[in-house]
Design a protein around this motif. Structure first.
Motif, short mmCIF file in Angstrom:
data_model
loop_
_atom_site.label_atom_id
_atom_site.label_comp_id
_atom_site.label_asym_id
_atom_site.label_seq_id
_atom_site.Cartn_x
_atom_site.Cartn_y
_atom_site.Cartn_z
N LEU A 131 1.12 -8.28 -1.68
CA LEU A 131 2.15 -7.61 -0.91
C LEU A 131 1.57 -6.35 -0.29
CD1 LEU A 131 5.04 -7.15 0.08
CD2 LEU A 131 5.58 -6.18 -2.16
N VAL A 132 1.53 -6.29 1.04
CA VAL A 132 0.93 -5.17 1.78
C VAL A 132 2.03 -4.27 2.31
CG1 VAL A 132 -0.49 -4.53 3.76
CG2 VAL A 132 -1.08 -6.55 2.40
N VAL A 133 1.92 -2.96 2.01
CA VAL A 133 2.92 -1.99 2.45
C VAL A 133 2.20 -0.79 3.08
CG1 VAL A 133 4.86 -0.53 1.80
CG2 VAL A 133 4.45 -2.67 0.57
N PRO A 134 2.22 -0.64 4.41
CA PRO A 134 1.66 0.56 5.04
C PRO A 134 2.61 1.74 4.88
CG PRO A 134 2.49 -0.94 6.71
CD PRO A 134 2.67 -1.63 5.39
N LEU A 135 2.05 2.92 4.64
CA LEU A 135 2.86 4.12 4.39
C LEU A 135 2.35 5.27 5.22
CD1 LEU A 135 2.89 3.81 0.51
CD2 LEU A 135 4.88 3.46 1.96
N HIS A 136 3.28 6.03 5.79
CA HIS A 136 2.92 7.26 6.51
C HIS A 136 4.05 8.27 6.32
CE1 HIS A 136 1.22 9.98 9.43
NE2 HIS A 136 2.36 9.98 10.11
N ASP A 137 3.75 9.34 5.59
CA ASP A 137 4.73 10.39 5.29
C ASP A 137 5.99 9.81 4.65
OD1 ASP A 137 2.96 12.20 6.37
OD2 ASP A 137 3.99 12.37 8.29
N GLU A 138 5.79 9.12 3.53
CA GLU A 138 6.90 8.50 2.80
C GLU A 138 6.87 8.95 1.33
OE1 GLU A 138 9.22 6.87 4.16
OE2 GLU A 138 8.46 5.92 5.99
N GLU A 139 6.69 10.25 1.09
CA GLU A 139 6.50 10.73 -0.27
C GLU A 139 7.68 10.43 -1.19
OE1 GLU A 139 6.07 14.94 -0.32
OE2 GLU A 139 7.83 15.32 0.95
N ASP A 140 8.90 10.44 -0.65
CA ASP A 140 10.08 10.20 -1.49
C ASP A 140 10.35 8.72 -1.72
OD1 ASP A 140 10.66 12.94 -1.74
OD2 ASP A 140 11.67 12.95 0.21
N ASN A 141 9.61 7.85 -1.04
CA ASN A 141 9.88 6.42 -1.13
C ASN A 141 8.85 5.65 -1.94
OD1 ASN A 141 12.20 6.59 0.53
ND2 ASN A 141 10.94 6.47 2.39
N VAL A 142 7.67 6.25 -2.17
CA VAL A 142 6.57 5.51 -2.80
C VAL A 142 6.93 5.03 -4.20
CG1 VAL A 142 4.18 5.62 -3.59
CG2 VAL A 142 4.84 6.71 -1.44
N LEU A 143 7.34 5.93 -5.08
CA LEU A 143 7.63 5.55 -6.46
C LEU A 143 8.85 4.64 -6.57
CD1 LEU A 143 6.75 8.87 -8.33
CD2 LEU A 143 5.34 6.83 -7.98
N PRO A 144 9.97 4.93 -5.87
CA PRO A 144 11.08 3.97 -5.90
C PRO A 144 10.68 2.59 -5.38
CG PRO A 144 11.84 6.08 -5.06
CD PRO A 144 10.35 6.16 -5.16
N LEU A 145 9.84 2.56 -4.34
CA LEU A 145 9.38 1.29 -3.80
C LEU A 145 8.58 0.51 -4.84
CD1 LEU A 145 8.77 -0.66 -1.38
CD2 LEU A 145 6.75 0.74 -0.97
N THR A 146 7.67 1.21 -5.51
CA THR A 146 6.86 0.55 -6.53
C THR A 146 7.73 -0.01 -7.65
OG1 THR A 146 5.06 2.11 -6.03
CG2 THR A 146 4.90 0.84 -8.07
N THR A 147 8.72 0.76 -8.05
CA THR A 147 9.63 0.31 -9.10
C THR A 147 10.40 -0.93 -8.67
OG1 THR A 147 9.86 2.58 -9.92
CG2 THR A 147 11.54 0.98 -10.59
N GLN A 148 10.91 -0.92 -7.43
CA GLN A 148 11.66 -2.06 -6.93
C GLN A 148 10.78 -3.31 -6.83
OE1 GLN A 148 13.81 -1.26 -3.30
NE2 GLN A 148 14.67 0.67 -4.06
N VAL A 149 9.57 -3.13 -6.36
CA VAL A 149 8.66 -4.28 -6.23
C VAL A 149 8.36 -4.88 -7.60
CG1 VAL A 149 6.31 -4.96 -5.62
CG2 VAL A 149 7.65 -3.56 -4.05
N GLN A 150 8.09 -4.03 -8.59
CA GLN A 150 7.79 -4.54 -9.93
C GLN A 150 8.98 -5.28 -10.51
OE1 GLN A 150 6.48 -0.87 -11.77
NE2 GLN A 150 4.33 -1.44 -11.54
N ALA A 151 10.19 -4.77 -10.27
CA ALA A 151 11.39 -5.46 -10.75
C ALA A 151 11.57 -6.80 -10.06
CB ALA A 151 12.62 -4.57 -10.53
N ALA A 152 11.30 -6.84 -8.75
CA ALA A 152 11.45 -8.09 -7.99
C ALA A 152 10.39 -9.10 -8.39
CB ALA A 152 11.38 -7.80 -6.49
N MET A 153 9.17 -8.64 -8.64
CA MET A 153 8.07 -9.55 -8.96
C MET A 153 8.13 -10.06 -10.39
SD MET A 153 6.29 -10.10 -6.28
CE MET A 153 7.86 -10.00 -5.38
N ALA A 154 9.08 -9.56 -11.19
CA ALA A 154 9.26 -10.10 -12.53
C ALA A 154 9.67 -11.56 -12.47
CB ALA A 154 10.30 -9.29 -13.29
N ALA A 155 10.29 -11.96 -11.36
CA ALA A 155 10.71 -13.36 -11.19
C ALA A 155 9.62 -14.20 -10.52
CB ALA A 155 11.99 -13.42 -10.36
#
Length: 338
Positions: A6-30
């Motif tokens: 899963l490729v995610v480009p980021l530019h000035d997204e400091e408030d979104n990085v950790l929530p994004l990682t958490t959501q991806v890990q929860a989704a990929m549990a399935a």
């Protein structure tokens, strides 16, 4: 066994990085497949890089990072992530939390079950503003479909799932990330490209990088796309049509002037048509010769990999993907620090 990157480009997204990682890990549990998350920092000036390091440190087995030296743009960042991906299936999405990672597993299943090469997301109910986002996007989608012949409802949706072996045959330049379905159509059959409705959320943190300022870039890239899709195998036909049209028009005007001079004895030296006719002939020759040579040289230059659209400063984390690639593999032209 397939594997997913899963490729995610980021530019000035400091408030979104950790929530994004958490959501991806929860989704990929399935996910029944080994997977890896590749975060690409596209020269962020805020604390995005710090947050990416935290994400890699918290889950080094699944999270990997590619840090670019400066801001090269979303297309180059996406290409850097694709080059780093080792999965047999590659998914892409934005890092603004407007895409739903829980859609990915469902899309990958459909891609594999229906033996597709690309499954594009369709933001059926967008949560963006109408005048600055939805209206320009709707007009752009219709224009892209008209010019390229690839008819999708939402070319601009970054949430897409690809068969890795096919996607790696495509190189992205400029603002070409929105034209990936069209590029894919040059290397695979159109019936192997489908779309599926996906969720879309309003942006909560950060500022949108999209706006009317990208319209001109998209139009120019659309012209380039039209050229390579329609005339990639025979570019001489594109420039030849223009050159022959100008050349025949100039020769016709010169023939008419010659008939006036020789048949009626009229003076033609002071007529503006003489200069215009000569100019048209010269333009025609230039289009036929110089245009073809320069375009072919440029295309050969990029296809040979002599030029890269990004430069990697370092990579973080392990290979991930359940052994989809060698742990010692490096990105082309990159410097990897451990």
């Amino acid at each position: 066994m397939h594997s997913l990157s899963l490729v995610v480009p980021l530019h000035d997204e400091e408030d979104n990085v950790l929530p994004l990682t958490t959501q991806v890990q929860a989704a990929m549990a399935a996910s029944p497949w080994p997977w890896q998350l590749i975060l690409v920092d596209d020269g962020s000036r805020d604390r995005t890089l710090e947050r990416i390091r935290e994400a890699v440190a918290s889950s080094p087995r699944h999270v990997r990072a590619v840090i670019l030296r400066r801001n090269f743009g979303q297309t180059a960042a996406m290409q850097a992530g694709i080059d780093a991906a080792r999965g047999s299936v590659i998914a892409t999405m934005d890092g603004d939390l407007q895409n739903n990672p829980h859609d990915i597993v469902r899309m990958v299943r459909r891609l594999l079950d229906e033996d597709l090469d690309l499954l594009a997301g369709w933001r059926h109910e967008r949560k963006d503003g109408f005048w600055l986002r939805r209206l320009p996007s709707k007009l752009a989608n219709r224009l892209i479909a008209l010019v390229t012949g690839v008819r999708l409802h939402d070319h601009g949706c970054s949430l897409k799932v690809y068969r890795g072996a096919v996607l790696r045959q495509v190189r992205l330049y400029g603002e070409m990330h929105r034209f990936i379905p069209t590029w894919m159509a040059t290397v695979t059959a159109p019936e192997r490209i489908r779309e599926e409705q996906v969720s879309h959320f309003p942006r909560i943190h950060g500022r949108s990088k999209y706006g009317l300022s990208r319209t001109f870039k998209v139009l120019l890239d659309l012209l380039s796309m039209y050229f390579f899709v329609r005339f990639r195998a025979s570019p001489g036909h594109f420039f030849g049509r223009i050159g022959l049209a100008c050349g025949f028009a100039g020769m016709a005007a010169l023939g008419w002037l010659a008939w006036l001079k020789l048949g009626e004895g009229a003076a033609i030296a002071s007529r503006p048509l003489l200069l215009l006719a000569v100019l048209l002939v010269v333009i025609g020759v230039q289009f036929v010769c110089t245009g073809i040579v320069t375009e072919m040289l440029a295309r050969t230059y990029f296809e040979a990999g002599a030029a890269r659209t990004y430069l990697v400063r370092e990579t973080l984390g392990g290979p991930g993907g359940g052994g989809a690639g060698s742990a010692g593999q490096r990105l082309p032209g990159s410097v990897e620090r451990r």
